[in-house]
Design a protein around this motif. Structure first.
Motif, PDB file in Angstrom:
ATOM      1  N   UNK A 124       0.809  -1.226   0.000  1.00 54.27           N
ATOM      2  CA  UNK A 124       0.000   0.000   0.000  1.00 54.27           C
ATOM      3  C   UNK A 124       0.837   1.269   0.000  1.00 54.27           C
ATOM      4  N   UNK A 125       2.138   1.154   0.325  1.00 60.71           N
ATOM      5  CA  UNK A 125       2.984   2.339   0.291  1.00 60.71           C
ATOM      6  C   UNK A 125       2.984   2.977  -1.095  1.00 60.71           C
ATOM      7  N   UNK A 126       3.096   2.142  -2.142  1.00 61.82           N
ATOM      8  CA  UNK A 126       3.115   2.674  -3.503  1.00 61.82           C
ATOM      9  C   UNK A 126       1.850   3.433  -3.843  1.00 61.82           C
ATOM     10  N   UNK A 127       0.672   2.802  -3.730  1.00 55.93           N
ATOM     11  CA  UNK A 127      -0.569   3.528  -3.970  1.00 55.93           C
ATOM     12  C   UNK A 127      -0.756   4.745  -3.059  1.00 55.93           C
ATOM     13  N   UNK A 128      -0.346   4.632  -1.790  1.00 51.72           N
ATOM     14  CA  UNK A 128      -0.497   5.769  -0.870  1.00 51.72           C
ATOM     15  C   UNK A 128       0.323   6.971  -1.324  1.00 51.72           C
ATOM     16  N   UNK A 129       1.587   6.713  -1.668  1.00 52.83           N
ATOM     17  CA  UNK A 129       2.454   7.816  -2.094  1.00 52.83           C
ATOM     18  C   UNK A 129       1.900   8.465  -3.347  1.00 52.83           C
ATOM     19  N   UNK A 130       1.600   7.660  -4.337  1.00 48.05           N
ATOM     20  CA  UNK A 130       1.175   8.194  -5.623  1.00 48.05           C
ATOM     21  C   UNK A 130      -0.235   8.788  -5.565  1.00 48.05           C
ATOM     22  N   UNK A 131      -1.092   8.193  -4.750  1.00 46.46           N
ATOM     23  CA  UNK A 131      -2.434   8.757  -4.608  1.00 46.46           C
ATOM     24  C   UNK A 131      -2.388  10.055  -3.814  1.00 46.46           C
ATOM     25  N   UNK A 132      -1.408  10.172  -2.922  1.00 45.00           N
ATOM     26  CA  UNK A 132      -1.240  11.423  -2.187  1.00 45.00           C
ATOM     27  C   UNK A 132      -0.654  12.521  -3.050  1.00 45.00           C
ATOM     28  N   UNK A 133       0.318  12.150  -3.868  1.00 40.93           N
ATOM     29  CA  UNK A 133       0.946  13.128  -4.756  1.00 40.93           C
ATOM     30  C   UNK A 133       0.007  13.536  -5.880  1.00 40.93           C
ATOM     31  N   UNK A 134      -0.786  12.573  -6.364  1.00 38.59           N
ATOM     32  CA  UNK A 134      -1.618  12.787  -7.539  1.00 38.59           C
ATOM     33  C   UNK A 134      -2.508  14.022  -7.502  1.00 38.59           C
ATOM     34  N   UNK A 135      -3.397  14.159  -6.507  1.00 37.70           N
ATOM     35  CA  UNK A 135      -4.275  15.329  -6.481  1.00 37.70           C
ATOM     36  C   UNK A 135      -3.521  16.650  -6.333  1.00 37.70           C
ATOM     37  N   UNK A 136      -2.403  16.622  -5.603  1.00 39.13           N
ATOM     38  CA  UNK A 136      -1.620  17.852  -5.426  1.00 39.13           C
ATOM     39  C   UNK A 136      -0.980  18.255  -6.748  1.00 39.13           C
ATOM     40  N   UNK A 137      -0.313  17.284  -7.394  1.00 33.78           N
ATOM     41  CA  UNK A 137       0.290  17.558  -8.701  1.00 33.78           C
ATOM     42  C   UNK A 137      -0.791  17.893  -9.719  1.00 33.78           C
ATOM     43  N   UNK A 138      -1.876  17.113  -9.704  1.00 34.61           N
ATOM     44  CA  UNK A 138      -2.967  17.352 -10.644  1.00 34.61           C
ATOM     45  C   UNK A 138      -3.588  18.722 -10.490  1.00 34.61           C
TER      46      UNK A 138
END
Length: 405
Positions: free
Chosen positions: A349-363
């Motif tokens: 879950x670390x992978x999805x957590x990191x990328x899902x956390x970064x995603x909306x901010x970057x998006x």
């Protein structure tokens, strides 16, 4: 003891719990950005609130893995469910950025615990040799939630007020917590090796202090690559779902709820065959086409001008993610010994957590500067990068095996 059939009593109960909790989660996700922007906050701040959930989950995920391996899993599951229910109510209570940020952090912490423990528990009831199918079918709960929860949350919010969406999400979490009471209460059984290791550590605590807090106790390093690959799907997914309601409005589409329904239907379709293929053929046969159709879907979405293009993107993205993520999840859970499945679960879950956390901010930042198309095109590029990365990883593994031989 492993059950002989996949759909046994405890497996079904865990599916029900998972469905209810993800219904609650998916009701809140699309509502929160609209609620926040309605309070006068910017799209960027809405992205921060959405993203901080996963970043918080990321920080606490390694601890949740250790807890799942060492503590009574049912009690841990109950505690997480109760606090998630309180957090859902908290969204309705606070209207300031700081208050919502606090609630989002608490929700993120215990959602991390919840999802880690649920994956560990369900693997105890999946027959040997059917892990791909078992985990794939277990993911049907979130699919059902995706099918109707976002649309239901938005519909309730626009008709009766967004606060009522949060309260109904809390009811769903409370129901899930009650169902947990009926799951078999099994104490964690440790392997002889694990027990002897603990005895040795207790006899030489000062000398073993460095070892007790080593990286491998918190993270299953052998599955980090698979966690990262799963995170690429989540990065695209987070931008896709966080901003889809706002994006569709710019295209003159007022009711986008059917997008979630189509997405859920095609994820369900992928689960009917992906797990069986993984169990028989392995990961590579699933992963390459999954990334390819995922990339195509994001390029279509970034250039969508009508509902038909939105729905085509939803179908392709769902097929890719629906096949790819559970296969990577299964790979993680079968790559470690039984006494480390909690750490493997949290590491996945670390992978999805990191990328899902970064995603909306970057998006949110990309959308503010370059528009929605640029954000979705970025997701497509990252999907293609996943193909290259996995191919390079497989080449490295083969080269390493040849040298050792």
């Amino acid at each position: 003891m492993k059950e002989e059939k996949i759909f046994n009593k405890n497996y079904i109960l865990l599916m029900i719990i998972n469905t209810l909790l993800f219904t609650s989660f998916n009701m809140i996700n699309p509502v929160l950005p609209k609620y926040v922007t309605g309070l006068g906050m910017s799209v960027t701040l809405a992205g921060v609130l959405s993203g901080c959930f996963s970043i918080t989950a990321l920080i606490f995920r390694p601890l949740s893995g250790i807890a799942a391996d060492k503590m009574n899993q049912k009690r841990l599951y109950l505690a997480a469910g109760a606090i998630i229910t309180a957090a859902c109510c908290g969204y309705a209570v606070f209207s300031s950025f700081s208050g919502l940020f606090f609630v989002r952090v608490v929700h993120g912490i215990f959602f991390a615990v919840d999802t880690t423990v649920s994956l560990v528990l369900v693997t105890r009831y999946i027959p040997k040799g059917k892990m791909g199918q078992g985990i794939g079918f277990f993911g049907i709960g979130p699919i059902i939630a995706i099918a109707f929860a976002p649309g239901m949350g938005l519909k309730i919010g626009t008709t009766y007020g967004y606060i009522n969406s949060f309260f109904i999400a809390a009811v769903m979490s409370a129901a899930a917590t009650l169902v947990i009471l009926f799951v078999a209460n099994q104490e964690q059984r440790e392997t002889p090796d694990a027990e002897s290791e603990k005895i040795q550590e207790s006899k030489a605590l000062p000398q073993a202090a460095g070892r007790r807090f080593s990286l491998k106790q918190f993270i299953a390093t052998e599955v980090i690559v698979f966690a990262f690959l799963a995170g690429l799907f989540s990065f695209a997914n987070s931008i896709e779902y966080t901003f889809i309601a706002l994006y569709s409005e710019t295209k003159g589409i007022d009711d986008i709820s059917i997008y979630f329904t189509v997405s859920a239907a095609f994820i369900l379709l992928s689960r009917l065959f992906a797990g069986r293929i993984y169990d028989k053929k392995g990961l590579a046969v699933i992963l390459y086409p999954a990334y390819l159709v995922g990339a195509v879907s994001m390029f279509i979405l970034g250039n969508a001008g009508c509902m038909a293009m939105f729905l085509a993107a939803a179908a392709l993205k769902a097929l890719g993610q629906g096949a790819g993520q559970p296969s990577l999840q299964s790979q993680c859970m079968t790559s470690v010994s039984q006494d480390r499945v909690g750490v493997a679960s949290s590491t996945y879950y670390l992978g999805p957590d990191i990328m899902q956390g970064i995603g909306p901010i970057v998006g949110g930042a990309v959308i503010d500067r370059a528009g929605y198309a640029a954000a979705y095109d970025l997701c497509g590029i990252l999907m293609l990068a996943g193909i290259v990365f996995y191919a390079g990883y497989m080449r490295y593994k083969k080269g390493k095996a040849a040298v050792q031989a």
